[in-house]
Enzyme design. Sequence first.
Site: not given
Length: 255
Positions: A38, A156, A160, A215
Amino acid sequence: MTGRVSGKTIIVTGGGGGLGRAISSLLAEEGAAVGVIDVNGAGAEDVARSLTEDGARSIGLGADVSDWRAISSAARQVGEALGDIDGLVNNAGVAALGSVHEADAESWRRIMNVNVSGVVLASKAVLPGMMERRRGVILNIASIAGLVGIRNMAAYCASKGAVLSLTRQMAADYASFGIRINSISPGTIASTEMGLRLLGGDESPEARSRRLARYPMGRYATAEEIAQAALFMLSDEAKFATGSNLILDGGLTAV
């Protein structure tokens, strides 16, 4: 514990917290030796210490995945401490809100460097050994942001989407070496720092209700649920899967 990855050495980048910590913990429970890497070295060491106290073999190291010298050195140290690298979870990632017309150039570069170049460099660090041994598994943590357009998340989403395309390309390149390369695409994980950042910090009942309406399952994912999927993809149970993307989004992209 069922030992689904027993005897394997697996690196988890971004393993110092959130989803990375959940994945590292589950892999250790299932018998793997875990290299926790990390950018927050103290966080990585803390996770590794916890895993070791629970009886696993683990090492925690600080490294920026977008820095070749740092990530290659960290991968080498994991191999020296825990043995040949059998698996890699490319989980390290960063995010920022913003549309193209307002994108900050430095923020854009950082997101691409970590989310895309970081996958390339961490993979580059372990692939030669995997190719020599003719076995290995790489799992890239993508996102539903790479599958659908999400307002105010240009960098972003772009990063991705690149991870998904790269996963397919790498799978084609390395299948003949016995190396499987797949991805998983989670929906929002509200319990993690990354998830809260992507939600924009607005956790009012009104905002939560509006977002959850997208969702079909009516809730967000938990880090532990995504970790279970990662375990499956890294285990021999998924030994015929390569170039695949497993979507874990509570039905969001199905409607």
